[in-house]
Design a protein around this motif. Structure first.
Motif, short mmCIF file in Angstrom:
data_model
loop_
_atom_site.label_atom_id
_atom_site.label_comp_id
_atom_site.label_asym_id
_atom_site.label_seq_id
_atom_site.Cartn_x
_atom_site.Cartn_y
_atom_site.Cartn_z
N CYS A 99 0.83 -1.20 0.00
CA CYS A 99 0.00 0.00 0.00
C CYS A 99 0.87 1.26 0.00
CB CYS A 99 -0.93 0.00 1.21
SG CYS A 99 -2.29 -1.17 1.11
N ILE A 102 1.98 1.67 -3.50
CA ILE A 102 0.89 2.20 -4.32
C ILE A 102 0.74 3.70 -4.09
CG2 ILE A 102 -1.61 2.13 -4.66
CD1 ILE A 102 -1.51 -0.85 -3.97
N THR A 103 0.86 4.13 -2.84
CA THR A 103 0.77 5.56 -2.53
C THR A 103 1.85 6.35 -3.26
OG1 THR A 103 -0.16 5.09 -0.35
CG2 THR A 103 0.84 7.24 -0.66
N THR A 105 3.42 5.47 -5.95
CA THR A 105 3.15 5.43 -7.39
C THR A 105 2.08 6.44 -7.78
OG1 THR A 105 3.69 3.07 -7.40
CG2 THR A 105 2.46 3.93 -9.28
N LEU A 106 1.03 6.55 -6.97
CA LEU A 106 -0.01 7.53 -7.27
C LEU A 106 0.52 8.96 -7.19
CD1 LEU A 106 -3.05 5.96 -5.35
CD2 LEU A 106 -2.77 6.15 -7.82
N ASP A 127 -7.48 11.13 -6.53
CA ASP A 127 -6.33 10.23 -6.32
C ASP A 127 -5.56 10.59 -5.06
OD1 ASP A 127 -7.10 9.02 -8.63
OD2 ASP A 127 -5.49 9.86 -9.87
N GLU A 180 -4.86 4.24 -12.30
CA GLU A 180 -5.85 4.21 -11.23
C GLU A 180 -6.47 2.82 -11.09
OE1 GLU A 180 -8.70 7.20 -12.02
OE2 GLU A 180 -7.43 8.85 -11.35
N THR A 182 -5.24 -0.11 -12.07
CA THR A 182 -4.24 -1.08 -11.61
C THR A 182 -3.97 -0.92 -10.11
OG1 THR A 182 -3.20 -1.06 -13.79
CG2 THR A 182 -1.91 -1.94 -11.96
N CYS A 183 -3.76 0.32 -9.67
CA CYS A 183 -3.51 0.56 -8.25
C CYS A 183 -4.73 0.18 -7.41
CB CYS A 183 -3.14 2.02 -8.02
SG CYS A 183 -1.53 2.50 -8.67
#
Length: 202
Positions: A99, A102-103, A105-106, A127, A180, A182-183
């Motif tokens: 997670c 992911i954060t 990456t966003l 996002d 979005e 994918t995450c």
């Protein structure tokens, strides 16, 4: 670079040589002691006190040492028991760090994929909110040894929000839409892993 920073290089070399000399003279580097205390080591160098060291075969016989040995023994037994029972594998820390990834990456995707218009601003706000929730809950899942029902629920909601936003909302860039979705799917998988994983060993 070294030649252009002559004073710093000379100062660093002098400090390094002095540190090595004090360590070798005081026995910090090679003497086995029951407690690591550089201040005591340097005081012994100043006063000329002979370092006692530890006699070969001697054992530390204190209450703290016994407690540490017992705790280490219990932890070893638990790890051995977990190795014989793969179903007890703890996936919660893995899900938590995922997670966090992911954060990150966003956040990075906002710099490269978000358009500078009203649509991009809407995507950015959505996002960013999901990224904050994923980061906070992911950090808790990664470091706290407990069941994570509430955190897993928040991660699940954030992941579903990303998936729905990526599929239904308007986007100026296809890459952001794919990012979005994918995450979001990865976040849903992390939520399930955090919820189903047993409590982490303390």
């Amino acid at each position: 670079m070294v030649l252009l920073s002559g004073p710093l290089s000379v100062m660093g070399t002098v400090v390094l040589v002095l540190g090595v000399g004090c360590s070798v003279r005081g026995g910090v580097l090679y003497d086995a002691v029951s407690a690591f205390s550089p201040r005591r080591e340097l005081r012994q160098v100043r006063d000329g006190v002979v370092h006692p060291g530890v006699v070969p075969g001697e054992m530390v016989n204190t209450d703290r040492a016994h407690a540490d040995a017992a705790a280490s023994n219990q932890c070893t037994r638990r790890l051995e028991d977990a190795a014989h029972h793969p179903s007890k594998a703890h996936w919660a820390p893995v899900a938590g760090w995922m997670c966090m990834l992911i954060t990150a990456t966003l956040v990075v995707s906002q710099w490269n994929l978000v358009a500078h218009n009203a649509t991009g601003a809407s995507n950015n706000f959505r996002d960013t909110g999901c990224a904050i929730l994923l980061g906070l809950c992911g950090l808790r899942v990664a470091v706290v040894p407990d069941r994570h029902r509430i955190a897993a629920a928040v991660i699940l909601i954030s992941g579903l929000g990303l998936v729905l936003g990526g599929t239904l909302a308007e986007h100026d860039h296809l890459g952001l839409q794919l990012m979005e979705v994918t995450c979001g799917c990865l976040a849903v998988a992390c939520a399930l892993a955090a919820y189903l994983s047993p409590s982490t060993l303390k």
